[in-house]
Scaffold this motif. Sequence first.
Motif, short mmCIF file in Angstrom:
data_model
loop_
_atom_site.label_atom_id
_atom_site.label_comp_id
_atom_site.label_asym_id
_atom_site.label_seq_id
_atom_site.Cartn_x
_atom_site.Cartn_y
_atom_site.Cartn_z
N THR A 117 -30.97 -27.77 31.07
CA THR A 117 -30.99 -28.90 31.76
C THR A 117 -30.16 -28.71 33.22
O THR A 117 -30.54 -28.99 34.08
N ILE A 118 -28.93 -28.20 33.07
CA ILE A 118 -27.96 -28.19 33.86
C ILE A 118 -28.37 -26.87 34.96
O ILE A 118 -28.60 -25.93 34.44
N GLY A 119 -28.30 -27.40 36.14
CA GLY A 119 -28.95 -26.50 37.03
C GLY A 119 -30.41 -26.63 37.34
O GLY A 119 -30.56 -25.99 38.32
N LYS A 120 -31.00 -27.29 36.63
CA LYS A 120 -32.37 -27.55 36.75
C LYS A 120 -32.59 -28.91 37.05
O LYS A 120 -32.96 -29.45 38.19
N SER A 121 -32.74 -29.99 35.98
CA SER A 121 -33.09 -31.30 35.98
C SER A 121 -31.55 -32.03 36.38
O SER A 121 -31.61 -33.05 37.04
N ILE A 122 -30.45 -31.43 36.07
CA ILE A 122 -29.37 -32.13 36.30
C ILE A 122 -28.33 -31.02 37.17
O ILE A 122 -28.25 -29.94 36.78
N LYS A 123 -27.88 -31.44 38.34
CA LYS A 123 -26.89 -30.58 39.05
C LYS A 123 -25.74 -30.31 38.25
O LYS A 123 -25.07 -31.47 37.52
N GLU A 124 -25.24 -29.28 38.42
CA GLU A 124 -23.68 -29.05 37.70
C GLU A 124 -22.61 -29.97 38.02
O GLU A 124 -21.86 -30.34 37.05
N ASN A 125 -22.60 -30.48 39.23
CA ASN A 125 -21.43 -31.37 39.64
C ASN A 125 -21.62 -32.63 38.89
O ASN A 125 -20.83 -33.41 38.53
N THR A 126 -23.18 -33.16 38.70
CA THR A 126 -23.09 -34.32 38.05
C THR A 126 -23.21 -34.34 36.52
O THR A 126 -22.54 -34.96 35.93
N ALA A 127 -23.24 -32.95 36.06
CA ALA A 127 -22.91 -32.64 34.69
C ALA A 127 -21.43 -33.13 34.42
O ALA A 127 -20.90 -33.53 33.32
N TRP A 128 -20.62 -32.48 35.16
CA TRP A 128 -19.04 -32.36 35.23
C TRP A 128 -18.82 -33.89 35.24
O TRP A 128 -17.77 -34.19 34.60
N ASN A 129 -19.20 -34.92 36.31
CA ASN A 129 -18.98 -36.03 36.37
C ASN A 129 -19.23 -36.86 35.04
O ASN A 129 -18.69 -37.78 34.72
N LEU A 130 -20.35 -36.68 34.51
CA LEU A 130 -20.82 -37.18 33.31
C LEU A 130 -19.68 -36.82 32.00
O LEU A 130 -19.49 -37.68 31.37
N TYR A 131 -19.38 -35.54 31.99
CA TYR A 131 -18.54 -35.27 31.23
C TYR A 131 -17.06 -35.89 31.24
O TYR A 131 -16.53 -36.55 30.21
N TYR A 132 -16.62 -35.98 32.39
CA TYR A 132 -15.48 -36.86 32.55
C TYR A 132 -15.56 -38.23 32.41
O TYR A 132 -14.74 -38.84 31.68
N ALA A 133 -16.81 -39.01 32.53
CA ALA A 133 -17.08 -40.28 32.26
C ALA A 133 -16.82 -40.41 30.61
O ALA A 133 -16.28 -41.54 29.98
N THR A 134 -17.62 -39.45 29.89
CA THR A 134 -17.81 -39.70 28.39
C THR A 134 -16.21 -39.26 27.79
O THR A 134 -15.92 -40.49 26.96
N VAL A 135 -15.25 -38.73 28.43
CA VAL A 135 -14.09 -38.64 27.86
C VAL A 135 -12.95 -40.03 27.98
O VAL A 135 -12.58 -40.46 27.33
N ILE A 136 -13.28 -40.41 29.37
CA ILE A 136 -12.56 -41.60 29.83
C ILE A 136 -13.00 -42.91 28.91
O ILE A 136 -12.37 -43.73 28.18
N ILE A 137 -14.48 -42.73 28.50
CA ILE A 137 -15.01 -43.73 27.86
C ILE A 137 -14.38 -43.84 26.12
O ILE A 137 -14.21 -44.72 25.72
N ALA A 138 -14.38 -42.46 25.70
CA ALA A 138 -13.88 -42.41 24.36
C ALA A 138 -12.44 -42.62 24.14
O ALA A 138 -11.95 -43.42 23.38
N ILE A 139 -11.42 -42.52 25.41
CA ILE A 139 -10.28 -42.78 25.27
C ILE A 139 -9.92 -44.11 25.46
O ILE A 139 -9.00 -44.69 24.72
N ALA A 140 -10.81 -44.92 26.12
CA ALA A 140 -10.50 -46.32 26.43
C ALA A 140 -10.91 -47.02 25.16
O ALA A 140 -10.21 -47.80 24.86
N CYS A 141 -11.97 -46.54 24.46
CA CYS A 141 -12.51 -47.27 23.29
C CYS A 141 -11.52 -46.97 22.06
O CYS A 141 -11.19 -48.00 21.16
N ALA A 142 -10.95 -45.61 22.23
CA ALA A 142 -9.93 -45.24 20.94
C ALA A 142 -8.56 -46.26 21.25
O ALA A 142 -7.92 -46.97 20.29
N TYR A 143 -8.20 -46.52 22.47
CA TYR A 143 -7.08 -47.50 22.67
C TYR A 143 -7.43 -48.94 22.24
O TYR A 143 -6.53 -49.42 21.57
N LEU A 144 -8.37 -49.44 22.56
CA LEU A 144 -8.73 -50.77 22.20
C LEU A 144 -8.88 -50.83 20.45
O LEU A 144 -8.35 -51.91 19.98
#
Length: 306
Positions: free
Chosen positions: A77-104
């Motif tokens: 899907t990356i490079g076709k339906s989803i741009k590579e930069n978008t995929a990187w941003n989604l990755y960073y978002a998931t990591v931030i969400i996971a760390i925030a949830c773990a802290y709570l």
Amino acid sequence: MVAFFKLIRWPNLLIIALVQYLIRFAIIESLHLPHVLNHGYFFIGVLCSIALAAGGYIINDLYDLEVDALNKPNRITIGKSIKENTAWNLYYATVIIAIACAYLLAQEAEVDDLWMIAPLAAVILYLYAYDLKARPFLGNFIVAALSALPVFLVGVFDILPAANDENALQVSQTMEVILAYSLFAFGISFMREMVKDAEDKLGDKAAEYKTLALILPAGIFKAILILLLISHIVPLAYYSYDIFENDKLSSLYLFILVVGPLVYLIYKSALAHGPKDYKKISTILKLIMLTGILSMLVFTLSLLYF
């Protein structure tokens, strides 16, 4: 939106949520076991696990574009339906969400250092995608361990913090059950990762990976897989036999839907030759994982009503 859900492997994320909620409702609440998280915070825990897994899938696809072009061109899907930069941003978002949830969760459970599990898992997943998946055994071990993590996390965040002098034995017994399911998830995942490596030999060889499927002769690889299957069949079959007199429902469930398919896979593994054969074995292992985890519901129903 369809591409996004394909990227994060939504069926696998659904299974993670199912497993954690099964532990909560089929074991903890049904048996009135001690725990510290209310439903809102438990949802945050599930979200933490899902975010970590989604991030792992995204970063793996980002570093696997060339390999996937050979092994699974229709899945890209990356490079076709989803741009590579978008995929990187989604990755960073998931990591931030996971760390925030773990802290709570760590704050609610009053075990401050537990929040470190999320960034540590995220770092391991990144290293796996960047380099470790190309190494024999280590890559399989890491994925298997992280596959078992959602099961174990329920005990770490929800049950262990509730322990005191009065319920210590009950908490200990509950953690033994959770550990057993974690080990089951680890073992099935490890075998499935081996099988997926055999399925993906073409692209892995082009990328100069050193997976077990590539460095071992086919006969030895299949022998190891069969030995691993037997190492799971023997204790599960013995346990099923041991509980038959007192819990026929659970015993028959394990024999028919867990042990039986594992025995069948010995036959399938012995005859496997190409990617299509290993694809079938991988699918069956995934189903065995699901039926094995669902057994906790059967055990609880049998304990309460039969």
